[in-house]
Motif scaffolding. Structure first.
Motif, PDB file in Angstrom:
ATOM      1  N   THR A 117     -33.068 -45.686 -73.066  1.00 48.22           N
ATOM      2  CA  THR A 117     -34.149 -44.867 -73.604  1.00 48.22           C
ATOM      3  C   THR A 117     -35.489 -45.354 -73.090  1.00 48.22           C
ATOM      4  N   ALA A 118     -35.657 -46.678 -73.061  1.00 47.27           N
ATOM      5  CA  ALA A 118     -36.902 -47.249 -72.536  1.00 47.27           C
ATOM      6  C   ALA A 118     -37.080 -46.890 -71.061  1.00 47.27           C
ATOM      7  N   ALA A 119     -35.986 -46.919 -70.302  1.00 48.70           N
ATOM      8  CA  ALA A 119     -36.053 -46.563 -68.876  1.00 48.70           C
ATOM      9  C   ALA A 119     -36.437 -45.100 -68.717  1.00 48.70           C
ATOM     10  N   PHE A 120     -35.912 -44.233 -69.589  1.00 47.99           N
ATOM     11  CA  PHE A 120     -36.264 -42.814 -69.535  1.00 47.99           C
ATOM     12  C   PHE A 120     -37.748 -42.615 -69.832  1.00 47.99           C
ATOM     13  N   LEU A 121     -38.259 -43.298 -70.849  1.00 45.45           N
ATOM     14  CA  LEU A 121     -39.666 -43.147 -71.203  1.00 45.45           C
ATOM     15  C   LEU A 121     -40.577 -43.627 -70.077  1.00 45.45           C
ATOM     16  N   ARG A 122     -40.151 -44.685 -69.380  1.00 42.74           N
ATOM     17  CA  ARG A 122     -40.928 -45.143 -68.224  1.00 42.74           C
ATOM     18  C   ARG A 122     -40.899 -44.103 -67.107  1.00 42.74           C
ATOM     19  N   ALA A 123     -39.712 -43.532 -66.861  1.00 46.55           N
ATOM     20  CA  ALA A 123     -39.591 -42.507 -65.823  1.00 46.55           C
ATOM     21  C   ALA A 123     -40.423 -41.276 -66.173  1.00 46.55           C
ATOM     22  N   LYS A 124     -40.469 -40.940 -67.448  1.00 46.84           N
ATOM     23  CA  LYS A 124     -41.287 -39.806 -67.893  1.00 46.84           C
ATOM     24  C   LYS A 124     -42.760 -40.067 -67.595  1.00 46.84           C
ATOM     25  N   ARG A 125     -43.211 -41.274 -67.910  1.00 49.16           N
ATOM     26  CA  ARG A 125     -44.611 -41.612 -67.674  1.00 49.16           C
ATOM     27  C   ARG A 125     -44.953 -41.542 -66.181  1.00 49.16           C
ATOM     28  N   VAL A 126     -44.042 -42.033 -65.341  1.00 51.72           N
ATOM     29  CA  VAL A 126     -44.267 -41.998 -63.890  1.00 51.72           C
ATOM     30  C   VAL A 126     -44.331 -40.553 -63.392  1.00 51.72           C
ATOM     31  N   GLU A 146     -43.521 -38.472 -53.328  1.00 50.70           N
ATOM     32  CA  GLU A 146     -43.582 -39.352 -54.500  1.00 50.70           C
ATOM     33  C   GLU A 146     -43.274 -38.583 -55.775  1.00 50.70           C
ATOM     34  N   TYR A 147     -43.829 -37.385 -55.895  1.00 54.42           N
ATOM     35  CA  TYR A 147     -43.582 -36.579 -57.090  1.00 54.42           C
ATOM     36  C   TYR A 147     -42.139 -36.114 -57.146  1.00 54.42           C
ATOM     37  N   ARG A 148     -41.588 -35.710 -55.993  1.00 55.08           N
ATOM     38  CA  ARG A 148     -40.192 -35.276 -55.955  1.00 55.08           C
ATOM     39  C   ARG A 148     -39.267 -36.406 -56.402  1.00 55.08           C
ATOM     40  N   ASP A 149     -39.507 -37.614 -55.906  1.00 58.49           N
ATOM     41  CA  ASP A 149     -38.684 -38.756 -56.301  1.00 58.49           C
ATOM     42  C   ASP A 149     -38.842 -39.056 -57.791  1.00 58.49           C
ATOM     43  N   ALA A 150     -40.068 -38.913 -58.293  1.00 56.16           N
ATOM     44  CA  ALA A 150     -40.318 -39.179 -59.707  1.00 56.16           C
ATOM     45  C   ALA A 150     -39.580 -38.188 -60.593  1.00 56.16           C
ATOM     46  N   VAL A 151     -39.538 -36.920 -60.179  1.00 50.55           N
ATOM     47  CA  VAL A 151     -38.831 -35.901 -60.957  1.00 50.55           C
ATOM     48  C   VAL A 151     -37.325 -36.177 -60.951  1.00 50.55           C
ATOM     49  N   THR A 152     -36.789 -36.560 -59.780  1.00 45.80           N
ATOM     50  CA  THR A 152     -35.360 -36.888 -59.707  1.00 45.80           C
ATOM     51  C   THR A 152     -35.031 -38.072 -60.607  1.00 45.80           C
ATOM     52  N   ASP A 153     -35.860 -39.114 -60.563  1.00 47.77           N
ATOM     53  CA  ASP A 153     -35.647 -40.270 -61.429  1.00 47.77           C
ATOM     54  C   ASP A 153     -35.738 -39.878 -62.901  1.00 47.77           C
ATOM     55  N   TYR A 154     -36.649 -38.966 -63.215  1.00 50.73           N
ATOM     56  CA  TYR A 154     -36.829 -38.476 -64.578  1.00 50.73           C
ATOM     57  C   TYR A 154     -35.568 -37.769 -65.060  1.00 50.73           C
ATOM     58  N   GLU A 155     -35.003 -36.912 -64.207  1.00 55.96           N
ATOM     59  CA  GLU A 155     -33.766 -36.202 -64.548  1.00 55.96           C
ATOM     60  C   GLU A 155     -32.620 -37.185 -64.782  1.00 55.96           C
ATOM     61  N   VAL A 156     -32.477 -38.142 -63.876  1.00 52.63           N
ATOM     62  CA  VAL A 156     -31.374 -39.101 -63.961  1.00 52.63           C
ATOM     63  C   VAL A 156     -31.532 -39.987 -65.192  1.00 52.63           C
ATOM     64  N   ALA A 157     -32.751 -40.464 -65.433  1.00 56.71           N
ATOM     65  CA  ALA A 157     -32.988 -41.350 -66.573  1.00 56.71           C
ATOM     66  C   ALA A 157     -32.698 -40.642 -67.892  1.00 56.71           C
ATOM     67  N   PHE A 158     -33.072 -39.358 -67.990  1.00 58.58           N
ATOM     68  CA  PHE A 158     -32.774 -38.618 -69.217  1.00 58.58           C
ATOM     69  C   PHE A 158     -31.275 -38.460 -69.391  1.00 58.58           C
ATOM     70  N   ASP A 159     -30.587 -38.125 -68.308  1.00 59.23           N
ATOM     71  CA  ASP A 159     -29.142 -37.928 -68.367  1.00 59.23           C
ATOM     72  C   ASP A 159     -28.446 -39.195 -68.866  1.00 59.23           C
ATOM     73  N   LEU A 160     -28.854 -40.341 -68.344  1.00 56.14           N
ATOM     74  CA  LEU A 160     -28.251 -41.612 -68.763  1.00 56.14           C
ATOM     75  C   LEU A 160     -28.575 -41.925 -70.215  1.00 56.14           C
ATOM     76  N   ALA A 161     -29.825 -41.718 -70.616  1.00 55.69           N
ATOM     77  CA  ALA A 161     -30.232 -42.006 -71.989  1.00 55.69           C
ATOM     78  C   ALA A 161     -29.503 -41.102 -72.974  1.00 55.69           C
ATOM     79  N   GLU A 162     -29.367 -39.821 -72.620  1.00 52.48           N
ATOM     80  CA  GLU A 162     -28.690 -38.882 -73.510  1.00 52.48           C
ATOM     81  C   GLU A 162     -27.212 -39.237 -73.663  1.00 52.48           C
ATOM     82  N   ARG A 163     -26.566 -39.542 -72.557  1.00 49.73           N
ATOM     83  CA  ARG A 163     -25.151 -39.919 -72.628  1.00 49.73           C
ATOM     84  C   ARG A 163     -24.966 -41.156 -73.508  1.00 49.73           C
ATOM     85  N   ASP A 164     -25.840 -42.135 -73.312  1.00 46.13           N
ATOM     86  CA  ASP A 164     -25.716 -43.372 -74.075  1.00 46.13           C
ATOM     87  C   ASP A 164     -25.957 -43.116 -75.556  1.00 46.13           C
TER      88      ASP A 164
END
Length: 247
Positions: A117-126, A146-164
């Protein structure tokens, strides 16, 4: 050097516990490295799944995703797709953040102490910080990447946080705390039940807040949204629930 060798001769037995300490430290480092490796593999796997889901059927697997627009597309078109992907993740997150019932069911989604969850919140901020003001904004190729990579990381981080969060549910709470969460969930159904009287809804709402106090931190927006639901009057023209027949 002679005093050093004299010390070794007198205290040679210290070598064995020293080896044990070094071995233990090496083992701890190895375990940490394995955990980092597993996390990297998990992220790589999740990225692949997110991209596969975005691409759809294998027949169109080569079609660029929202986070991976075609290079020949104008920057404005690419930004529009990235904005849509960005907003979609934010909307999915708000479904947890503003829904008290979901927060009770999956409390890890609002718990910044949970690593994913913390990783997702960091990715959201980025991602939020990297987002241009508008699709018409002129951006450099580097800024767009940079923005494209940030959005991809944001998607992945949310997916991991939600699954967990869906995996662990309320398992991080004690049995007494889980009982309070169950009670809060039951009271919540009364608090938003339009078949209940306003007084019953208000009492249930207060009990919900008491049961959640110290367990789950509700955002101001979530509280405001819940209070509006609780304050709803019974829809005019709706007949009252039938009374049981007199015995």
């Amino acid at each position: 050097m002679e005093p050093f060798f004299t010390f070794l001769g007198n205290y040679w037995w210290l070598v064995f516990p020293l080896f044990g300490v070094l071995a233990s430290a090496g083992s701890a480092w190895e375990r940490s490295a394995r955990r980092r490796h597993r996390r990297r593999l998990e992220i790589i796997k999740a990225k692949g799944e997110v991209k596969a889901a975005q691409r759809g059927a294998p027949a169109v697997a080569e079609t660029p995703t929202a986070a991976e627009p075609r290079a020949e597309e104008p920057a404005a078109k690419q930004l529009e797709k990235l904005f849509a992907a960005h907003d979609d993740v934010t909307h999915r997150w708000l479904e947890y953040e503003l829904d008290v019932s979901k927060l009770i069911a999956f409390p890890a989604m609002s718990d910044g102490r949970q690593p994913l969850t913390a990783a997702f919140l960091r990715a959201k901020r980025v991602a939020d910080n990297a987002r241009p003001d508008a699709a018409a904004t002129k951006v450099t190729r580097e800024a767009l990447t940079e923005y494209r990579d940030a959005v991809t990381d944001y998607e992945v981080a949310f997916d991991l946080a939600e699954r967990d969060a869906r995996r662990i549910k309320d398992s991080t709470f004690t049995s007494g705390e889980r009982k309070r969460l169950d009670t809060a969930q039951q009271l919540l159904s009364v608090a938003v039940d339009q078949a209940a009287t306003p007084a019953e809804r208000q009492i249930a709402y207060k009990r919900v807040r008491e049961e959640l106090d110290g367990l789950i931190s509700l955002s101001d927006d979530a509280v405001d949204r819940l209070e509006k639901k609780v304050a709803l009057e019974i829809t005019p023209g709706t007949p009252p629930p039938p009374h049981p027949p007199a015995s």
